[in-house]
Design a protein around this motif. Structure first.
Motif, mmCIF file in Angstrom:
data_model
loop_
_atom_site.group_PDB
_atom_site.id
_atom_site.type_symbol
_atom_site.label_atom_id
_atom_site.label_comp_id
_atom_site.label_asym_id
_atom_site.label_seq_id
_atom_site.Cartn_x
_atom_site.Cartn_y
_atom_site.Cartn_z
ATOM 1 N N GLY A 1 42.441 46.966 43.462
ATOM 2 C CA GLY A 1 43.154 47.360 42.247
ATOM 3 C C GLY A 1 43.127 46.319 41.164
ATOM 4 N N GLY A 2 44.214 46.281 40.383
ATOM 5 C CA GLY A 2 44.215 45.549 39.129
ATOM 6 C C GLY A 2 44.850 44.183 39.159
ATOM 7 N N THR A 3 44.940 43.527 40.298
ATOM 8 C CA THR A 3 45.474 42.163 40.335
ATOM 9 C C THR A 3 44.643 41.259 39.436
ATOM 10 O OG1 THR A 3 46.176 42.501 42.635
ATOM 11 C CG2 THR A 3 46.083 40.229 41.836
ATOM 12 N N PRO A 4 45.268 40.511 38.544
ATOM 13 C CA PRO A 4 44.494 39.632 37.661
ATOM 14 C C PRO A 4 43.639 38.642 38.444
ATOM 15 C CG PRO A 4 46.762 39.819 36.896
ATOM 16 C CD PRO A 4 46.718 40.474 38.240
ATOM 17 N N VAL A 5 42.484 38.313 37.895
ATOM 18 C CA VAL A 5 41.565 37.392 38.564
ATOM 19 C C VAL A 5 42.241 36.048 38.797
ATOM 20 C CG1 VAL A 5 39.379 36.140 38.334
ATOM 21 C CG2 VAL A 5 39.505 38.551 37.686
ATOM 22 N N GLU A 6 43.091 35.624 37.879
ATOM 23 C CA GLU A 6 43.794 34.348 38.040
ATOM 24 C C GLU A 6 44.660 34.362 39.305
ATOM 25 O OE1 GLU A 6 43.629 36.123 35.315
ATOM 26 O OE2 GLU A 6 42.483 34.829 33.939
ATOM 27 N N ASP A 7 45.357 35.477 39.553
ATOM 28 C CA ASP A 7 46.201 35.586 40.739
ATOM 29 C C ASP A 7 45.360 35.687 42.010
ATOM 30 O OD1 ASP A 7 48.336 35.511 39.040
ATOM 31 O OD2 ASP A 7 48.744 37.668 39.121
ATOM 32 N N ILE A 8 44.228 36.377 41.920
ATOM 33 C CA ILE A 8 43.331 36.465 43.075
ATOM 34 C C ILE A 8 42.806 35.083 43.435
ATOM 35 C CG2 ILE A 8 41.098 37.354 43.861
ATOM 36 C CD1 ILE A 8 41.649 39.880 42.257
ATOM 37 N N ALA A 9 42.471 34.302 42.417
ATOM 38 C CA ALA A 9 41.973 32.949 42.668
ATOM 39 C C ALA A 9 42.991 32.144 43.462
ATOM 40 C CB ALA A 9 41.639 32.258 41.347
ATOM 41 N N VAL A 10 44.262 32.188 43.055
ATOM 42 C CA VAL A 10 45.309 31.444 43.752
ATOM 43 C C VAL A 10 45.467 31.949 45.183
ATOM 44 C CG1 VAL A 10 47.793 30.969 43.808
ATOM 45 C CG2 VAL A 10 46.548 30.864 41.637
ATOM 46 N N ALA A 11 45.452 33.268 45.364
ATOM 47 C CA ALA A 11 45.621 33.849 46.699
ATOM 48 C C ALA A 11 44.466 33.501 47.624
ATOM 49 C CB ALA A 11 45.756 35.370 46.591
ATOM 50 N N ALA B 1 37.113 28.410 38.927
ATOM 51 C CA ALA B 1 36.548 27.982 40.215
ATOM 52 C C ALA B 1 36.125 29.186 41.048
ATOM 53 C CB ALA B 1 37.568 27.138 40.971
ATOM 54 N N LEU B 2 36.959 30.236 41.043
ATOM 55 C CA LEU B 2 36.581 31.458 41.762
ATOM 56 C C LEU B 2 35.333 32.076 41.141
ATOM 57 C CD1 LEU B 2 36.998 33.811 43.718
ATOM 58 C CD2 LEU B 2 38.626 34.791 42.077
ATOM 59 N N ARG B 3 35.280 32.153 39.819
ATOM 60 C CA ARG B 3 34.114 32.742 39.164
ATOM 61 C C ARG B 3 32.841 31.972 39.511
ATOM 62 N NH1 ARG B 3 37.852 32.914 34.656
ATOM 63 N NH2 ARG B 3 38.592 35.070 34.364
ATOM 64 N N THR C 1 27.169 37.831 41.076
ATOM 65 C CA THR C 1 27.775 38.588 39.984
ATOM 66 C C THR C 1 29.132 37.967 39.695
ATOM 67 O OG1 THR C 1 28.321 40.825 39.213
ATOM 68 C CG2 THR C 1 28.870 40.296 41.502
ATOM 69 N N SER C 2 29.828 38.482 38.706
ATOM 70 C CA SER C 2 31.155 37.952 38.376
ATOM 71 C C SER C 2 32.238 38.792 39.039
ATOM 72 C CB SER C 2 31.353 37.969 36.864
ATOM 73 O OG SER C 2 31.457 39.308 36.393
ATOM 74 N N PRO C 3 33.450 38.234 39.221
ATOM 75 C CA PRO C 3 34.538 39.055 39.771
ATOM 76 C C PRO C 3 34.810 40.311 38.958
ATOM 77 C CG PRO C 3 35.131 36.738 39.863
ATOM 78 C CD PRO C 3 33.849 36.821 39.071
ATOM 79 N N SER C 4 34.764 40.206 37.628
ATOM 80 C CA SER C 4 35.037 41.375 36.784
ATOM 81 C C SER C 4 33.972 42.448 36.964
ATOM 82 C CB SER C 4 35.121 40.954 35.318
ATOM 83 O OG SER C 4 36.208 40.070 35.107
ATOM 84 N N ALA C 5 32.702 42.025 37.018
ATOM 85 C CA ALA C 5 31.620 42.998 37.211
ATOM 86 C C ALA C 5 31.712 43.630 38.597
ATOM 87 C CB ALA C 5 30.271 42.323 37.017
ATOM 88 N N TYR C 6 32.083 42.821 39.600
ATOM 89 C CA TYR C 6 32.241 43.373 40.949
ATOM 90 C C TYR C 6 33.355 44.411 40.972
ATOM 91 C CZ TYR C 6 32.732 43.678 45.979
ATOM 92 O OH TYR C 6 32.806 44.154 47.275
ATOM 93 N N ARG C 7 34.461 44.105 40.308
ATOM 94 C CA ARG C 7 35.580 45.067 40.270
ATOM 95 C C ARG C 7 35.148 46.373 39.606
ATOM 96 N NH1 ARG C 7 40.891 42.716 38.199
ATOM 97 N NH2 ARG C 7 41.554 42.815 40.381
ATOM 98 N N ARG C 8 34.413 46.277 38.500
ATOM 99 C CA ARG C 8 33.963 47.495 37.828
ATOM 100 C C ARG C 8 33.085 48.340 38.741
ATOM 101 N NH1 ARG C 8 33.543 43.957 33.354
ATOM 102 N NH2 ARG C 8 31.300 43.655 33.721
#
Length: 321
Positions: A279-289, A297-299, A308-315
């Motif tokens: 779902g829509g958890t912000p990438v910043e929060d996913i990075a911390v989790a 750093a996650l990107r 690929t990027s986290p945003s592209a993967y989510r799409r």
């Protein structure tokens, strides 16, 4: 190059999906959408019927005479890849390349191009499952293990079954332009151009969730899984097992086939992928989790390991997209 005639070259045990992709893109009348078509045929040795690997047959095929005059020849997966296709297939592929026609292989159909000698000293790609086998059979080919497809001077290869769609849309872009390829992709409900390569689809080289034979290492893996959001050091892991660091590293490598750093990175990225899909958890929060100090750093790790990027993967994979 002006491509007017397109031939799909098949033998027994053809992939029905890959055959269907070629027929959908090049063999379907798109005149109502304002796109000019191609002179198209599916060809087999002698025009004989072929079996698909799904158990049904395909008949009404053209002979290799059509393929011998085609401007683009497409080879979908046909079994077995462990042996060359019929000589008639090899002959028409070699002749096509010699006269300057384009030749494309889908997924394991890339093996047919290899058996025909068309990939010697050329860039290509192949499905990640077959990569090592392909390299052993065709050691002079330059395999790009990350690409969804490769176009090397009119010899084209795609990495997997669905990557055949990516390769076909690339061909349409070259032959009919970006607008035509985009319109066709929209009609097919497909991405005009997918971001990233095979890495986002490869099963990560980590052990199963069950513990390995080494009970000490298994206990450490379970402990790491419970704290992927926190920093972990080799010294800390070694202390938990009561082993010296060098002995621990040797035991860990023997049990998992990789290093603690690589294992931890893959598990963190697995968690990130699951959260992106959910779902829509912000990438910043996913990075911390997932134990990263920042979204950047996650990107960085996601791009390096998954292509690929986290945003592209989510799409591409989100259940809510």
């Amino acid at each position: 190059m002006d491509v007017n005639r397109v031939a799909v070259v098949v033998a027994d045990r053809v992939s029905p999906f890959e055959l269907g992709v070629a027929c959908e893109v090049f063999g379907t009348d798109r005149s109502a959408d304002g796109m000019s078509g191609w002179d198209f045929a599916v060809c087999s040795p002698g025009g004989a019927p072929v079996e698909t690997w799904s158990g049904f047959g395909v008949s009404g095929l053209s002979t290799m005479d059509f393929a011998a005059t085609a401007d683009l020849l497409i080879v979908p997966t046909c079994a077995p890849r462990t042996a060359p296709p019929p000589e008639a297939v090899l002959d028409v592929l070699r002749s096509a390349a010699a006269r300057g026609a384009w030749v494309a292989g889908f997924c394991a159909g890339v093996f047919s191009l290899g058996y025909a000698g068309l990939l010697d000293d050329r860039r290509c790609t192949v499905h990640w499952v077959y990569e090592q086998e392909f390299i052993e059979r065709f050691p002079t080919a330059h395999v790009d293990p990350h690409a969804l497809y490769v176009d090397d001077g009119g010899v084209l290869t795609s990495a997997g079954t669905v990557a055949a769609v990516d390769l076909c849309l690339h061909l349409v872009r070259r032959l009919r332009g970006v607008a035509a390829a985009t319109a066709l992709a929209r009609r097919m409900v497909a991405a005009p151009h997918r971001v990233g390569g095979q890495a986002q689809f490869v099963e990560a080289p980590v052990p199963a969730t069950s513990a390995p034979d080494d009970a000490l290492v298994g206990e450490v893996l379970e402990w790491i899984e419970r704290r992927l959001d926190r920093p972990v050091t080799i010294a800390e892991l070694a202390r938990r097992t009561g082993l010296g660091e060098r002995t621990f590293l040797r035991r860990f490598s023997a049990a998992t086939g990789t290093t603690p750093h690589r294992w931890l990175t893959e598990r963190r990225l697995d968690r990130a992928q699951a959260m992106l899909e959910a779902g829509g958890t912000p990438v910043e929060d996913i990075a911390v989790a997932c134990g990263y100090s920042s979204a950047a750093a996650l990107r960085h790790q996601f791009g390096k390991r998954r292509g690929t990027s986290p945003s592209a993967y989510r799409r591409a994979f989100s259940a809510q997209s």
